[in-house]
Design an enzyme around this catalytic site. Structure first.
Site, PDB file in Angstrom:
ATOM      1  CE  LYS A  80       6.143  51.249  22.198  1.00 16.98           C
ATOM      2  NZ  LYS A  80       6.820  52.435  21.634  1.00 16.98           N
ATOM      3  CB  SER A 155       7.525  51.507  17.813  1.00 15.12           C
ATOM      4  OG  SER A 155       7.720  52.312  18.965  1.00 15.12           O
ATOM      5  CB  SER A 179       7.435  55.441  18.701  1.00 17.86           C
ATOM      6  OG  SER A 179       8.157  54.755  17.717  1.00 17.86           O
TER       7      SER A 179
HETATM    8  N1  GLN Z   1      10.387  54.848  13.627  1.00 16.42           N
HETATM    9  C1  GLN Z   1      11.575  55.173  14.352  1.00 16.42           C
HETATM   10  C2  GLN Z   1      12.475  53.975  14.438  1.00 16.42           C
HETATM   11  O1  GLN Z   1      12.153  53.026  13.835  1.00 16.42           O
HETATM   12  C3  GLN Z   1      11.217  55.678  15.722  1.00 16.42           C
HETATM   13  C4  GLN Z   1      10.812  54.612  16.646  1.00 16.42           C
HETATM   14  C5  GLN Z   1      10.485  55.109  18.018  1.00 16.42           C
HETATM   15  O2  GLN Z   1      10.240  56.290  18.233  1.00 16.42           O
HETATM   16  N2  GLN Z   1      10.516  54.190  18.960  1.00 16.42           N
HETATM   17  O3  GLN Z   1      13.458  53.956  15.084  1.00 16.42           O
END
Ligand code: GLN
Length: 487
Positions: A80, A155, A179
């Site tokens: 990532k 994400s 995410s």
């Molecule tokens: N979807 C969640 C957010 O927008 C979690 C994102 C994540 O785990 N990085 O914060």
């Protein structure tokens, strides 16, 4: 030439490499070709490091020839784009870091490289890991390989799509509120979020430091065990990393489910679950029982507070973490600033996307004097109650079973204008982060449109072995994880 690496698991590749039936260079070359062919459409990678990958693969082949290989030696993976990689562009999918070449290496990538892994490139993601659909990336949306009109989740959407589409043997993602697990579920792969502190955060670009955790995204639980083995462990460079021995995850993988108690939290099966997800999870429960597990009803009454609590704490931490992007020290700088104030203001106004700005504003607000007690402090107290709920449940059971997402992948653009709907995508994953627990999402079926569905197994703190062995037992008895999208 080794032409079709997409259907092998990481464990399969490791065997073939060890026996020298394939070379890492051929394997890496095959993946690079597949990535170069598919990426213009799927957009799973922001940066492809062809030269670096080939050099690392040749190095790995030497080690393997000399019988000095480890399970990851010569294995091509994607990472990532929020792990700092020395000398390789690291953007966090933001315009504000569109020219950032880190002068140092994250602990995770340094350990993976040390174990011989070959880094193919940096995968796409939501900007600063804020999102559930990979639509907030400055570098464009990622498409779900199962249906390219749909989101891959976020994400870590690029990391998930890459594994699902065979653009890498596995990838590394991060999970702040879901995410790793949510995109894993929506693309039909396995995703493991370790216990907070199990894997070092050093060199990971911070979103919400008390929640962020890196983990493997793979085809199988076995592959996740192999990767976690290399990633986990204490790191003096991260004050929150846990100083506890790392168990042998592979040795414990065959522990099975016989006699293990799996809690079914009633709050996760209340309204809001799509009929397809509900049906598939019911089937999974039966399967787990057949494998010897005992299902026990439990209750996590604070579940309903998880989303509001997270959306106070995570933006609060983000607003503080993102204060460092000012156009002075690194990253994007606006053109022709009039003075220092103009430079700060315009750099941030031009460099951050809308979702990131929304979080910075929310976070600054909940931390401001006058609101701190009402929001931030209150949320910290609720966070404790959420953790206590899990603790009570784990006094009765060994694991918890829950859906990963309320529904399958939604259409691109469907929720972009409605942040609250988007935030609700993580309703089943977020409280695990608030409690700091390990959890895995594994494929457990498909909906009527042939879109993948995932289920979560949640464990006690540091019981990655327990969830990996349960997931492995399930995968030995089912075929869901072996299906791939047709591309
Ligand atoms: N979807 C969640 C957010 O927008 C979690 C994102 C994540 O785990 N990085 O914060």
């Amino acid at each position: 030439m080794f032409s079709d690496p997409a259907n092998l698991t990481l464990a399969n590749m490791s065997e073939l490499l060890k026996k020298r039936e394939i070379s890492s260079e051929d394997l890496t070359q095959a993946f690079l070709e597949r990535i170069e062919g598919l990426n213009p459409d799927i957009n799973a990678y922001i940066t492809i490091d062809r030269a670096g990958a080939i050099t690392a693969a040749k190095e790995a082949d030497k080690r393997l020839d000399a019988k000095q290989g480890e399970p990851l030696t010569g294995i091509p993976i994607g990472v990532k784009d929020l792990f700092c990689t020395k000398g390789i562009l690291t953007t966090c999918a933001s315009k504000i870091l569109n020219n950032f070449i880190p002068p140092y290496e994250s602990t995770v990538t340094s350990r993976l490289k040390g174990a011989g892994a070959v880094i193919l490139g940096k995968t796409n993601m939501d900007e600063f890991a804020m999102g559930s659909s990979n639509e907030t990336s400055h570098f464009g949306v990622v498409k779900n390989p199962w249906d390219k009109s749909r989101i891959p989740g976020g994400s870590s959407g690029g990391s998930a799509a890459a594994v699902s589409a065979g653009m890498g043997s596995a990838t590394i993602g991060t999970d702040t509120g879901g995410s790793i697990r949510q995109p894993a579920a929506l693309t039909g792969i396995t995703g493991l979020k370790p216990t907070y502190g199990r894997v070092s955060r050093f060199g990971m670009i911070a979103f919400a430091s008390s929640l962020d955790q890196a983990g493997p995204m793979t085809k199988t639980a076995e592959d996740a065990a192999i990767l976690l083995q290399a990633m986990a462990g204490h790191d003096p460079k991260d004050a929150t990393s846990i100083d506890a021995p790392v168990p042998d995850y592979m040795a414990n993988l065959g522990d099975g489910l016989q006699g293990r108690k799996i809690g079914i939290p009633e709050e996760y099966f209340a309204s809001g679950l799509s009929p397809d997800v509900a049906r598939v999870i019911e089937d999974a429960k039966k399967q787990l029982t057949e494998l010897g597990a005992e299902l026990v009803p439990v209750s996590l009454p604070t579940t309903k507070h998880a989303i509001p609590t997270y959306y106070i704490l995570a933006p609060a931490e983000a607003s503080s973490n993102l204060a460092r992007y000012d156009g002075i020290r690194f990253g994007y700088r606006c053109e022709n600033p009039e003075d220092i104030r103009d430079l700060f203001f315009r750099t941030r106004a031009e460099g951050f996307g809308n979702e990131v700005k929304r979080r910075i504003m929310l976070g600054t607000y909940v931390l401001s004097s006058g609101y701190y007690d009402a929001y931030y402090l209150k949320a910290q107290k609720v966070r404790r109650l959420i953790a206590d709920d899990f603790k009570a449940a784990f006094s009765k059971v060994d694991l918890l079973l829950a859906p990963t997402t309320p529904d399958t992948a939604f259409k691109l653009g469907e929720k972009t204008n409605d942040p609250v709907q988007m935030y609700l995508s993580d309703i089943f994953t977020i409280n695990v982060n608030l409690a700091g627990l390990p959890a895995i999402s594994i494929p457990c079926g498909f909906d009527k449109d042939n879109l993948p569905i995932g289920m979560q197994l949640i464990g006690r703190p540091l019981d990655e072995s327990g969830i990996l062995s349960a997931a492995h037992a399930y995968q030995q008895a089912t075929q869901w994880h072996t299906r791939s999208p047709i591309l």
